[in-house]
Design a protein around this motif. Sequence first.
Motif, PDB file in Angstrom:
ATOM      1  N   PRO A  58       0.757  -1.127  -0.060  1.00 12.67           N
ATOM      2  CA  PRO A  58       0.025   0.042  -0.157  1.00 12.67           C
ATOM      3  C   PRO A  58       0.983   1.377   0.019  1.00 12.67           C
ATOM      4  CG  PRO A  58      -0.712  -1.495   1.498  1.00 12.67           C
ATOM      5  CD  PRO A  58       0.576  -2.296   1.242  1.00 12.67           C
ATOM      6  N   ARG A  59       0.392   2.433  -0.744  1.00 16.48           N
ATOM      7  CA  ARG A  59       1.087   3.780  -0.696  1.00 16.48           C
ATOM      8  C   ARG A  59       0.213   4.572  -0.005  1.00 16.48           C
ATOM      9  NH1 ARG A  59       1.460   5.155  -6.056  1.00 16.48           N
ATOM     10  NH2 ARG A  59      -0.089   3.671  -6.735  1.00 16.48           N
ATOM     11  N   PHE A  60       0.403   4.839   1.203  1.00 13.15           N
ATOM     12  CA  PHE A  60      -0.446   5.642   1.927  1.00 13.15           C
ATOM     13  C   PHE A  60      -0.026   7.112   1.970  1.00 13.15           C
ATOM     14  CE2 PHE A  60      -1.522   1.469   4.086  1.00 13.15           C
ATOM     15  CZ  PHE A  60      -2.779   1.498   3.766  1.00 13.15           C
ATOM     16  N   ILE A  61      -1.085   7.969   1.974  1.00 11.35           N
ATOM     17  CA  ILE A  61      -0.690   9.324   2.079  1.00 11.35           C
ATOM     18  C   ILE A  61      -1.768   9.941   3.045  1.00 11.35           C
ATOM     19  CG2 ILE A  61      -1.579   9.953  -0.025  1.00 11.35           C
ATOM     20  CD1 ILE A  61       0.015  12.436  -0.197  1.00 11.35           C
ATOM     21  N   ASN A  62      -1.481  10.541   4.079  1.00  8.37           N
ATOM     22  CA  ASN A  62      -2.207  11.199   5.194  1.00  8.37           C
ATOM     23  C   ASN A  62      -2.540  12.745   4.542  1.00  8.37           C
ATOM     24  OD1 ASN A  62      -2.212   8.813   6.750  1.00  8.37           O
ATOM     25  ND2 ASN A  62      -0.870   9.510   8.022  1.00  8.37           N
ATOM     26  N   VAL A  63      -4.101  12.765   4.287  1.00  7.82           N
ATOM     27  CA  VAL A  63      -4.365  13.930   3.617  1.00  7.82           C
ATOM     28  C   VAL A  63      -5.033  14.832   4.483  1.00  7.82           C
ATOM     29  CG1 VAL A  63      -5.392  15.250   1.590  1.00  7.82           C
ATOM     30  CG2 VAL A  63      -3.924  13.319   1.355  1.00  7.82           C
ATOM     31  N   ALA A  64      -5.060  16.464   4.620  1.00  6.74           N
ATOM     32  CA  ALA A  64      -5.650  17.202   5.398  1.00  6.74           C
ATOM     33  C   ALA A  64      -6.520  18.152   4.427  1.00  6.74           C
ATOM     34  CB  ALA A  64      -5.018  17.819   6.380  1.00  6.74           C
ATOM     35  N   ALA A  65      -7.892  18.014   4.146  1.00  5.47           N
ATOM     36  CA  ALA A  65      -8.411  19.113   3.457  1.00  5.47           C
ATOM     37  C   ALA A  65      -8.941  20.111   4.213  1.00  5.47           C
ATOM     38  CB  ALA A  65      -9.855  18.381   2.996  1.00  5.47           C
ATOM     39  N   ALA A  66      -8.245  21.288   3.924  1.00 10.47           N
ATOM     40  CA  ALA A  66      -8.280  22.386   5.173  1.00 10.47           C
ATOM     41  C   ALA A  66      -9.015  23.485   4.551  1.00 10.47           C
ATOM     42  CB  ALA A  66      -6.889  23.192   5.254  1.00 10.47           C
ATOM     43  N   GLN A  67     -10.604  23.045   4.992  1.00  5.64           N
ATOM     44  CA  GLN A  67     -11.494  24.372   4.489  1.00  5.64           C
ATOM     45  C   GLN A  67     -11.280  25.503   5.318  1.00  5.64           C
ATOM     46  OE1 GLN A  67     -15.692  23.041   4.229  1.00  5.64           O
ATOM     47  NE2 GLN A  67     -15.928  24.181   6.289  1.00  5.64           N
ATOM     48  N   LEU A  68     -11.543  26.777   4.627  1.00  5.93           N
ATOM     49  CA  LEU A  68     -11.648  27.925   5.298  1.00  5.93           C
ATOM     50  C   LEU A  68     -13.056  28.609   5.296  1.00  5.93           C
ATOM     51  CD1 LEU A  68      -8.534  29.750   3.423  1.00  5.93           C
ATOM     52  CD2 LEU A  68      -8.656  28.749   5.715  1.00  5.93           C
ATOM     53  N   GLY A  69     -13.099  29.329   6.632  1.00  4.65           N
ATOM     54  CA  GLY A  69     -14.313  30.171   6.550  1.00  4.65           C
ATOM     55  C   GLY A  69     -14.072  31.320   5.980  1.00  4.65           C
ATOM     56  N   PRO A  70     -15.049  32.200   5.712  1.00  8.88           N
ATOM     57  CA  PRO A  70     -15.119  33.277   4.911  1.00  8.88           C
ATOM     58  C   PRO A  70     -13.937  34.148   5.102  1.00  8.88           C
ATOM     59  CG  PRO A  70     -16.711  33.607   6.573  1.00  8.88           C
ATOM     60  CD  PRO A  70     -16.431  32.318   6.707  1.00  8.88           C
ATOM     61  N   ILE A  71     -13.359  34.770   4.320  1.00  8.95           N
ATOM     62  CA  ILE A  71     -12.347  35.899   4.387  1.00  8.95           C
ATOM     63  C   ILE A  71     -12.799  37.098   3.811  1.00  8.95           C
ATOM     64  CG2 ILE A  71     -10.020  36.624   3.273  1.00  8.95           C
ATOM     65  CD1 ILE A  71      -9.377  33.551   2.944  1.00  8.95           C
ATOM     66  N   GLN A  72     -12.911  38.238   4.788  1.00 13.21           N
ATOM     67  CA  GLN A  72     -13.683  39.364   4.611  1.00 13.21           C
ATOM     68  C   GLN A  72     -12.740  40.517   3.768  1.00 13.21           C
ATOM     69  OE1 GLN A  72     -16.506  38.915   4.701  1.00 13.21           O
ATOM     70  NE2 GLN A  72     -16.773  37.509   6.539  1.00 13.21           N
ATOM     71  N   ARG A  73     -13.205  41.438   2.951  1.00 13.76           N
ATOM     72  CA  ARG A  73     -12.359  42.324   2.186  1.00 13.76           C
ATOM     73  C   ARG A  73     -11.276  42.923   3.053  1.00 13.76           C
ATOM     74  NH1 ARG A  73     -14.897  45.942  -2.669  1.00 13.76           N
ATOM     75  NH2 ARG A  73     -12.821  46.699  -3.671  1.00 13.76           N
ATOM     76  N   ALA A  74     -11.543  43.161   4.102  1.00 14.34           N
ATOM     77  CA  ALA A  74     -10.608  43.934   5.031  1.00 14.34           C
ATOM     78  C   ALA A  74      -9.714  43.297   5.741  1.00 14.34           C
ATOM     79  CB  ALA A  74     -11.446  44.723   6.110  1.00 14.34           C
ATOM     80  N   ASP A  75      -9.812  41.654   5.768  1.00 15.31           N
ATOM     81  CA  ASP A  75      -8.546  40.842   6.181  1.00 15.31           C
ATOM     82  C   ASP A  75      -7.409  41.077   5.433  1.00 15.31           C
ATOM     83  OD1 ASP A  75     -10.698  40.047   7.954  1.00 15.31           O
ATOM     84  OD2 ASP A  75     -11.174  38.171   6.800  1.00 15.31           O
ATOM     85  N   SER A  76      -6.350  41.073   6.106  1.00 19.02           N
ATOM     86  CA  SER A  76      -5.072  41.414   5.433  1.00 19.02           C
ATOM     87  C   SER A  76      -4.278  39.984   4.919  1.00 19.02           C
ATOM     88  CB  SER A  76      -4.041  41.955   6.549  1.00 19.02           C
ATOM     89  OG  SER A  76      -3.715  41.192   7.590  1.00 19.02           O
ATOM     90  N   ARG A  77      -3.641  40.113   4.429  1.00 18.74           N
ATOM     91  CA  ARG A  77      -2.884  38.912   3.944  1.00 18.74           C
ATOM     92  C   ARG A  77      -2.316  38.039   5.182  1.00 18.74           C
ATOM     93  NH1 ARG A  77      -4.172  40.158  -0.865  1.00 18.74           N
ATOM     94  NH2 ARG A  77      -2.816  39.873  -2.683  1.00 18.74           N
ATOM     95  N   ARG A  78      -1.438  38.948   5.943  1.00 16.99           N
ATOM     96  CA  ARG A  78      -1.091  38.454   7.257  1.00 16.99           C
ATOM     97  C   ARG A  78      -1.971  37.525   8.020  1.00 16.99           C
ATOM     98  NH1 ARG A  78       2.521  42.077  10.985  1.00 16.99           N
ATOM     99  NH2 ARG A  78       3.886  42.029   8.756  1.00 16.99           N
ATOM    100  N   ASP A  79      -3.348  38.282   8.223  1.00 14.30           N
ATOM    101  CA  ASP A  79      -4.341  37.738   9.016  1.00 14.30           C
ATOM    102  C   ASP A  79      -4.662  36.258   8.274  1.00 14.30           C
ATOM    103  OD1 ASP A  79      -4.413  39.809  10.789  1.00 14.30           O
ATOM    104  OD2 ASP A  79      -6.117  40.452   9.579  1.00 14.30           O
TER     105      ASP A  79
END
Length: 314
Positions: A2-23
């Motif tokens: 078997p060739r196993f890979i542990n995968v995380a599907a990383a859902q995001l909640g909303p990103i608002q227009r005022a949110d910075s890249r850093r945030d």
Amino acid sequence: MPRFINVAAAQLGPIQRADSRRDVVERLLAHLHQAHAMGCQLVVFPELALTTFFPRWYLEDPAELDAFYEREMPGAETRVLFETAARLGVGFYLGYAELALEQGAARRYNTSILVGQDGAIIGKYRKVHLPGHAEHEPWRDFQHLEKRYFEPGPGFDVWRAYGGVIGMALCNDRRWSETYRVMGLQGAEMILLGYNTPVHNPPAPEHDDLSMFHNHLVMQAGAYQNGTWVVGVAKGGKEEGCEMIGGTCIIAPSGEIVAACSTKGDELAIARCDLDLCHSYKTTTFNFDRHRRPDAYGLITSRRGAIEPEHLAA
């Protein structure tokens, strides 16, 4: 073996227009750290994961529009993602808006990249199937101007990575059977697919109640008919007044959903994916060489030759 890979599907909640890249990057880093703590090798982020879904506005100021694009990857604000990935040994898929300078001309793409566990970029994909419209349509509650703000990419490729054959797609690509088949013909064993999908479809509101059903339907069919894993990852929740569907999931080559998010916020869905599970579908029901009839279709079936998985090459 078997060739196993542990995968995380990383859902995001909303990103608002005022949110910075850093945030936003801080939220992505939190996903990387959580995925590492749970033994994952690969984290899959959504489409346009660094910004709000800006095609919902008609923007006439070029500087205002350009602020949503990345001119380099990694850049000053995103480099920490790559450094953290290398330190943790956890790679990732990331969707973002790309402003590229090609032969002296500015080109805009809806892009995703695949990054290895060493923090190096393995491959880049530019979205092929751009939905929406190209001109301002004032009757809409919100716009969907992907055809105005992006140009289509050249096609679908796959890459040898994570012990298998990995493909990439973005959002509306998932609705088209050709997306999966072109990568299936190249031996894809896992397709990574980020999306931002509103619940409301202004030209066809009668589809609204079926938005989640259709979302899962096309990805499950694509997985099963091509004997491949599909990791579909959303940005969900109410973003700038627009409700997004969520529905992040990991789908096996059988077409079964084996892991899914239960909220519309920042959340991980994790699965231990055996790439060898693809073998029983690719060599029986969906053995393309034995059962497909491209001579009867009258279509160009592949942009390039198949990449045969290494475990089948012998």
